[in-house]
Design a protein around this motif. Structure first.
Motif, PDB file in Angstrom:
ATOM      1  N   TYR A  89      15.317 -36.600 -78.534  1.00  0.00           N
ATOM      2  CA  TYR A  89      14.347 -37.582 -77.942  1.00  0.00           C
ATOM      3  C   TYR A  89      14.039 -37.221 -76.620  1.00  0.00           C
ATOM      4  O   TYR A  89      15.091 -37.652 -75.791  1.00  0.00           O
ATOM      5  CB  TYR A  89      14.821 -38.912 -78.399  1.00  0.00           C
ATOM      6  CG  TYR A  89      13.703 -40.282 -78.185  1.00  0.00           C
ATOM      7  CD1 TYR A  89      13.039 -40.487 -79.538  1.00  0.00           C
ATOM      8  CD2 TYR A  89      13.192 -40.635 -77.122  1.00  0.00           C
ATOM      9  CE1 TYR A  89      11.974 -41.440 -79.483  1.00  0.00           C
ATOM     10  CE2 TYR A  89      12.319 -41.674 -76.919  1.00  0.00           C
ATOM     11  CZ  TYR A  89      11.633 -41.905 -77.993  1.00  0.00           C
ATOM     12  OH  TYR A  89      10.833 -42.909 -78.080  1.00  0.00           O
ATOM     13  N   LEU A 104      13.256 -45.050 -80.784  1.00  0.00           N
ATOM     14  CA  LEU A 104      14.349 -44.092 -80.664  1.00  0.00           C
ATOM     15  C   LEU A 104      15.265 -44.235 -81.992  1.00  0.00           C
ATOM     16  O   LEU A 104      15.517 -43.485 -82.541  1.00  0.00           O
ATOM     17  CB  LEU A 104      15.039 -44.490 -79.497  1.00  0.00           C
ATOM     18  CG  LEU A 104      16.554 -43.917 -79.441  1.00  0.00           C
ATOM     19  CD1 LEU A 104      16.613 -42.146 -79.110  1.00  0.00           C
ATOM     20  CD2 LEU A 104      17.176 -44.151 -78.042  1.00  0.00           C
ATOM     21  N   GLU A 149      13.264 -48.462 -77.193  1.00  0.00           N
ATOM     22  CA  GLU A 149      14.500 -48.080 -77.950  1.00  0.00           C
ATOM     23  C   GLU A 149      14.038 -48.230 -79.394  1.00  0.00           C
ATOM     24  O   GLU A 149      14.778 -47.457 -80.406  1.00  0.00           O
ATOM     25  CB  GLU A 149      15.675 -48.886 -77.615  1.00  0.00           C
ATOM     26  CG  GLU A 149      15.449 -50.461 -77.621  1.00  0.00           C
ATOM     27  CD  GLU A 149      16.135 -51.246 -77.070  1.00  0.00           C
ATOM     28  OE1 GLU A 149      16.840 -52.202 -77.658  1.00  0.00           O
ATOM     29  OE2 GLU A 149      16.803 -50.790 -76.010  1.00  0.00           O
ATOM     30  N   SER A 175      20.323 -47.460 -73.422  1.00  0.00           N
ATOM     31  CA  SER A 175      19.889 -48.358 -74.343  1.00  0.00           C
ATOM     32  C   SER A 175      20.688 -48.265 -75.846  1.00  0.00           C
ATOM     33  O   SER A 175      20.882 -49.193 -76.386  1.00  0.00           O
ATOM     34  CB  SER A 175      18.464 -48.242 -74.627  1.00  0.00           C
ATOM     35  OG  SER A 175      17.747 -48.460 -73.530  1.00  0.00           O
ATOM     36  N   MET A 198      17.057 -43.575 -72.371  1.00  0.00           N
ATOM     37  CA  MET A 198      17.310 -44.062 -73.606  1.00  0.00           C
ATOM     38  C   MET A 198      18.844 -44.161 -74.306  1.00  0.00           C
ATOM     39  O   MET A 198      19.082 -45.017 -75.076  1.00  0.00           O
ATOM     40  CB  MET A 198      16.437 -43.224 -74.580  1.00  0.00           C
ATOM     41  CG  MET A 198      14.909 -43.063 -74.132  1.00  0.00           C
ATOM     42  SD  MET A 198      14.328 -44.786 -73.845  1.00  0.00           S
ATOM     43  CE  MET A 198      14.263 -45.393 -75.459  1.00  0.00           C
ATOM     44  N   ASP A 205       9.124 -44.863 -74.156  1.00  0.00           N
ATOM     45  CA  ASP A 205      10.521 -45.093 -73.807  1.00  0.00           C
ATOM     46  C   ASP A 205      10.933 -46.622 -74.419  1.00  0.00           C
ATOM     47  O   ASP A 205      11.502 -47.486 -73.454  1.00  0.00           O
ATOM     48  CB  ASP A 205      10.691 -45.152 -72.042  1.00  0.00           C
ATOM     49  CG  ASP A 205       9.928 -46.185 -71.457  1.00  0.00           C
ATOM     50  OD1 ASP A 205       8.962 -46.700 -72.157  1.00  0.00           O
ATOM     51  OD2 ASP A 205      10.083 -46.410 -70.298  1.00  0.00           O
TER      52      ASP A 205
END
Length: 215
Positions: free
Chosen positions: A101, A90, A87, A132, A129, A85
């Motif tokens: 994701y 991501l 960012e 973020s 996410m 988790d």
């Protein structure tokens, strides 16, 4: 929907296959243990969706495979399913072409929602996410953008960097990637220059900081 699952754990592949095949509109048509196998499965079956883990040691990572697959098979949508988790993960997977994701800790219903969302052309990001991502977007919008040197690395350099950090020599890397030793040396020099690194220990520290050795 035709789906391929890529994860280095056989029990995870089996578990997700059971969940998905129980659905009337989803069929799992293949499975892979790393990025290289995932690429081969996509090339063979041309699935609608590839569900892929990021960390699949010791094989090719999901991050690298995502970029390759989206470049060669753009019609296959990629859903990243991971325990990270973070960012930074991501941002990189979205940049490389992933359409979704989802965290492995998410309930089955969220995985199914993500699959159906990206199949219909949307993007699905785990709610935690997504917050973020929005926060980072506004932060960059209000400040002068400073390019991360990591983003300057080519796909080949992204393959070579973690191998160097893991201690592989130029000849071993050349054999793994089917390129010449001189090509490895040239890429290594470019990596050091782009990242402003002066030694292997600095490179290893950088790779650890970027979580590349988790792959």
């Amino acid at each position: 929907m035709k789906v391929v699952i890529a994860d280095d754990h056989a029990i995870v592949r089996s578990g997700f296959s059971m969940i998905l095949n129980f659905q009337d509109d989803i069929e799992v048509i293949g499975a892979a243990a790393d990025g290289i196998e995932a690429y081969a499965m996509v090339a063979k079956h041309r699935p609608d969706i590839l569900i892929m883990d990021l960390s699949m040691p010791p094989g090719e990572s999901g991050l690298i495979a995502t970029g390759k697959i989206k470049e060669d098979y753009p019609n296959t949508k990629i859903l990243i399913l991971t325990m990270h988790d973070d960012e930074e993960y991501l941002f990189h997977v979205l940049k490389n072409g992933a359409s979704g994701y989802v965290l492995k800790s998410a309930p089955d219903e969220e995985l199914l929602l993500a699959i159906r969302t990206i199949y219909q052309g949307g993007t699905y990001i785990h709610p935690k996410m997504a917050t973020s991502l929005v926060r980072e977007f506004f932060k960059k919008d209000k400040t002068v953008h400073t390019e991360d040197p990591f983003e300057l690395l080519s796909k080949r350099e992204l393959e070579i960097l973690p191998l160097i950090a893991k201690g592989y020599g130029n000849k071993e890397i050349a054999e793994k990637l089917f390129i010449s030793v001189k090509t490895v040396e040239a890429h290594k020099s470019k990596i050091m220059e782009k990242l402003n690194l002066a030694s292997r220990p600095e490179l290893v520290e950088y790779a650890l900081r970027k979580k590349l050795l988790d792959f």
